[in-house]
Design an enzyme around this catalytic site. Structure first.
Site, PDB file in Angstrom:
ATOM      1  N   HIS A 321      20.962  62.784  15.608  1.00 12.80           N
ATOM      2  CA  HIS A 321      22.122  62.125  16.224  1.00 12.80           C
ATOM      3  C   HIS A 321      21.863  60.630  16.358  1.00 12.80           C
ATOM      4  CE1 HIS A 321      25.982  62.932  18.261  1.00 12.80           C
ATOM      5  NE2 HIS A 321      25.807  64.191  17.870  1.00 12.80           N
ATOM      6  N   ASP A 322      22.710  60.001  17.138  1.00 17.15           N
ATOM      7  CA  ASP A 322      22.881  58.573  17.298  1.00 17.15           C
ATOM      8  C   ASP A 322      21.777  57.684  16.731  1.00 17.15           C
ATOM      9  OD1 ASP A 322      24.961  58.280  20.101  1.00 17.15           O
ATOM     10  OD2 ASP A 322      24.227  60.199  19.367  1.00 17.15           O
TER      11      ASP A 322
END
Length: 538
Positions: A321-322
């Site tokens: 993720h991010d």
């Protein structure tokens, strides 16, 4: 696409046999399979909804395009030969014995996420029946087996030869090194005691088993509900985590950073103060099951997932993720994910390699590229019998999808939404329930999406070169309102419809011209809107 040093072309011929058998079986059974798939809804004429920043074209031109710019050499893949158990063993520095202590959990940077506001500390007060404490390893090397020799049995005990039960959280400090190796047959983390593993230094898990443990049942802490605490592993910014030839099970729940095996930079406010580099590490040759997330990372660099099995996990198998980047996700098998996708990268996960993986029988898609994740290579994966799409790209431009086999998924083979400059080369999309390749736009302004956090443009453009689109339930290709489409050397075989090969979307309106150029004349075809002649390539 950036490439790692010392890259080499991989030999993929060994992968062909199992998929060709599968493809044949699926094609033979395709009529029965498609009977259970809902037909796409019949389109009714109504005023078009204008998506964000897009003038929908009314007419398109179809023309032949030069083929030289479409030529693409086989992409270079990272050399995986250095990511071995022996290389991990060589990283362990055992010279300086570490310090073991039991301290209160408060005022520890590595534990603030679990002790701070919103009455978070209550979880551990209840489980420990007092002021929460944890086991800390600082200033050197400790082997897990040494903990039970140096700490009271109520904190960690050897319940049978080589089997250890920890009833407190274990925290590897910034200068600490913890090794859990084959001297430990199994490390059990007590659910009742609120045990978990935090790495704030270096963690090595090798040739062993680590399990979330329900003492009341004397068995693994199998999933019962999203909110019920289960043990987990979290590595913070500045750390190295290595998991090799091990099995991990029954970890994680729906609480921040507590998902299962998580690698994460510190929260933004703490990261500004601590100034720790992005975390990294390798996970190779291991198995993960009954995890809330099999793998999660956040602002992580150059992490390697190689040759692992992620089976029967709850929400996701693999979920970078991010702003993670430079990842290698290769040779993994992901199947049986119960709630969502097998593999997903989401929110600016860039410059990464996802290749030679197998993802099948997951509740939604096999592989998803999501939320402005760009400049990734998705190659030589086998994505089959997933319960929605095979490969899904949402709002993620500039990705190369190369030589994947996408077979027998219940909806689309490859779905592309609001993504431009997507190159599809040499892929096989076969016997999928709906379309082989489906490109479309969607206005997300009226959804619960945070547009500031996850901006998008409702635009789609793609190049499709080579490969096969065969036996898909609704046809080989459907593309709605594209900025531009180029097609070249695309083989379309074994249509399931009695009418033969048929396109939908704007391709259907100009089908005869497209097929004449593509099939009879064997030329490249460029489909461009008259109102907005937008080239796909710079």
């Amino acid at each position: 696409m950036q490439t790692a040093k010392g890259v080499t072309e991989m030999n993929h011929s060994a992968l062909q046999g199992s998929l060709s058998v599968l493809a044949g079986a699926l094609l033979l059974a395709s009529s029965a399979a498609f009977a259970s798939v809902d037909a796409p809804p019949v389109k009714t004429e109504h005023a078009p909804i204008l998506a964000k920043e897009l003038q929908q074209a009314k007419t398109y031109t179809v023309s032949s395009a030069p083929t030289a710019p479409l030529h693409l050499e086989k992409p270079k893949l990272p050399d995986l030969r250095g990511y071995t158990a022996e290389a991990v063993a060589a990283k362990i520095v055992r010279g300086k014995p570490g310090k073991i202590s039991v301290r209160q959990m408060m005022q520890e940077d590595a534990l603030k996420d679990f002790i701070g506001g919103d009455n978070k500390m209550a979880e551990w007060v209840v489980r420990q029946h007092g002021i929460p404490q944890a086991i800390f390893i600082d200033d050197g090397y400790i082997n897990l087996k040494d903990l039970s020799k140096k700490l009271p049995k109520q904190y960690i005990s050897e319940t049978s030869p080589g089997v250890f039960l920890a009833r407190l959280p274990i925290v590897v400090g910034r200068k600490g090194i913890l090794e859990v190796d084959k001297q430990t047959q199994e490390l059990r983390l007590s659910q009742e005691g609120g045990a978990f593993l935090i790495n704030d230094g270096q963690l090595f898990i090798r040739d062993t088993r680590v399990t979330g443990w329900r003492e009341a049942d004397n068995s693994p802490a199998t999933f019962r509900s999203p909110q019920e605490f289960r043990p987990f592993l979290l590595a913070w910014g500045g750390t190295e985590t290595y998991i090799v030839n091990s099995k991990m099970a029954s970890f994680g729940y729906a609480n921040s950073k507590s998902y299962g095996v998580s690698i994460s930079q510190y929260t933004p406010n703490m990261a500004k103060v601590l100034k720790r580099p992005e975390p990294t590490g390798w996970i190779i040759g291991s198995e993960f099951s009954d995890m809330w997330y099999g793998f999660y990372c956040y602002e992580t660099r150059d992490f390697v997932l190689k040759g692992n099995t992620y089976r029967d996990n709850i929400v996701y198998g693999i979920d970078p993720h991010d702003r993670s980047h430079g990842l290698i996700i290769a040779d993994n098998t992901v199947h049986g994910t119960r709630k969502k996708h097998g593999i997903i990268i989401s929110r600016e996960v860039n410059d990464s390699f996802i290749f030679n993986n197998r993802s099948y029988d997951n509740h939604l898609s096999g592989l998803v590229i999501d939320r402005n994740s760009v400049n990734n290579l998705i190659a030589y994966n086998q994505i089959y019998t997933n319960h929605t799409d095979g490969i899904t790209l949402y709002e993620s431009a500039d990705n190369l999808i190369y030589a994947n086999k996408v077979i027998g998924n219940k909806r689309h083979g490859i779905r592309i939404r609001n993504s431009v400059n997507i190159r599809l080369y040499e892929n096989v999309a076969m016997a999928n329930g709906l379309t082989g390749v489906y490109g479309h736009i969607k206005d997300l302004s009226d959804t619960d999406r945070d547009i500031k956090l996850d901006p998008f443009d409702a635009e789609v453009s793609l190049i499709v070169v080579g490969g096969e689109l065969a036996g898909n339930g609704s046809g080989p290709l459907s593309i709605d309102s594209p900025l531009s489409v180029e097609l070249y050397r695309v083989s379309m075989l074994a249509p399931t419809k009695t009418s033969g090969i048929s396109f939908t979307g704007i391709l259907g309106e100009r089908q005869d011209e497209i097929l004449d150029l593509l099939v009879r004349q064997q030329k490249a075809v460029l489909i461009d809107p008259v109102e907005r002649q937008t080239p796909l390539r710079d």
